[in-house]
Motif scaffolding. Structure first.
Motif, PDB file in Angstrom:
ATOM      1  N   THR A 230      -1.533  10.784  -3.202  1.00 53.52           N
ATOM      2  CA  THR A 230      -1.708   9.576  -4.001  1.00 53.52           C
ATOM      3  C   THR A 230      -1.872   8.394  -3.067  1.00 53.52           C
ATOM      4  OG1 THR A 230       0.671   9.196  -4.133  1.00 53.52           O
ATOM      5  CG2 THR A 230      -0.333  10.389  -5.966  1.00 53.52           C
TER       6      THR A 230
ATOM      7  N   PRO B 214      -6.611   3.210  -7.734  1.00 62.80           N
ATOM      8  CA  PRO B 214      -5.627   4.214  -7.313  1.00 62.80           C
ATOM      9  C   PRO B 214      -6.212   5.617  -7.431  1.00 62.80           C
ATOM     10  CG  PRO B 214      -4.823   2.909  -9.188  1.00 62.80           C
ATOM     11  CD  PRO B 214      -6.201   2.451  -8.887  1.00 62.80           C
TER      12      PRO B 214
ATOM     13  N   GLU C 150       0.861  -1.180   0.000  1.00 61.63           N
ATOM     14  CA  GLU C 150       0.000   0.000   0.000  1.00 61.63           C
ATOM     15  C   GLU C 150       0.898   1.231   0.000  1.00 61.63           C
ATOM     16  OE1 GLU C 150      -2.771   0.147   3.189  1.00 61.63           O
ATOM     17  OE2 GLU C 150      -3.700  -1.737   2.619  1.00 61.63           O
TER      18      GLU C 150
ATOM     19  N   ARG D 148      -2.413   4.003  -3.435  1.00 62.20           N
ATOM     20  CA  ARG D 148      -2.604   2.754  -4.175  1.00 62.20           C
ATOM     21  C   ARG D 148      -2.793   1.661  -3.155  1.00 62.20           C
ATOM     22  NH1 ARG D 148       2.471   3.346  -6.998  1.00 62.20           N
ATOM     23  NH2 ARG D 148       2.211   5.434  -7.743  1.00 62.20           N
TER      24      ARG D 148
END
Length: 185
Positions: free
Chosen positions: A96, A104, A49, A98
């Motif tokens: 950001t 994402p 992650e 993910r």
């Protein structure tokens, strides 16, 4: 005893066949690696992650008003991820994430200053509300509903009545002493 040797043309063919097999095997390996979800449909590889930057929501940005100073903006939004020495009046808040099992996400908010006071904010209109953001990264969504934390009145009536034990009359514990009065009467 005579040894058998392949003609030169036959060796070339063997080398070409082995080379073609090797190239096709390597090509097959690369196609297996490019699969995003599983490897051969059996194994799901672990993906780290990655969370970078500042999480900004509509509620946070709504607290920031033009005319506030840099310290007030930093107290509300946090330290910016990017500050440029050549553009001292610009702060970039980049986020950001993910996560396995979710899409994402990337967001960018730019804060502009005029000297020490806030001039404008760019990119705030695309920010999610806090609840929407939490729902977008929650990959542990289950189909069953959570158990209630309190009993209903019907369930309370069904509970057995607790038995209260009678407290025995007890004599004082320890030695009994008689003290003379502190004051004379």
């Amino acid at each position: 005893m005579r040894s058998f040797r392949f003609p030169v043309q036959s060796r070339r063919n063997q080398v070409l066949v082995l080379l073609a097999l090797g190239v096709s095997a390597l090509g097959g390996c690369s196609s297996l690696q490019s699969s995003d979800s599983t490897l051969l449909g059996l194994i799901t590889p672990y993906r780290i992650e990655v969370v970078q930057g500042n999480v900004l929501t509509k509620e946070q940005v709504a607290l920031v008003k033009p005319g506030q100073n840099r310290t007030q903006v930093r107290d509300i939004l946090g330290s910016p991820l990017l500050t440029d020495t050549f553009h001292g009046d610009r702060w970039d808040y980049v986020f950001t994430i993910r996560r396995q099992g979710t899409e994402p996400q990337q967001r960018q908010v730019v804060v502009y200053f005029d000297g020490e006071t806030l001039k404008s904010i760019q990119g705030a209109e695309s920010l999610p509300a806090e609840r929407d953001f939490v729902n977008s990264i929650d990959n542990a969504k289950s189909s069953r509903s959570p158990k209630p934390l309190a009993l209903t009145p019907e369930q309370l009536k069904e509970l057995p009545v607790p038995v209260q034990a009678a407290m025995p009359a007890s004599a004082p514990e320890g030695p009994v002493r008689a003290y003379p009065p502190l004051e004379r009467s």
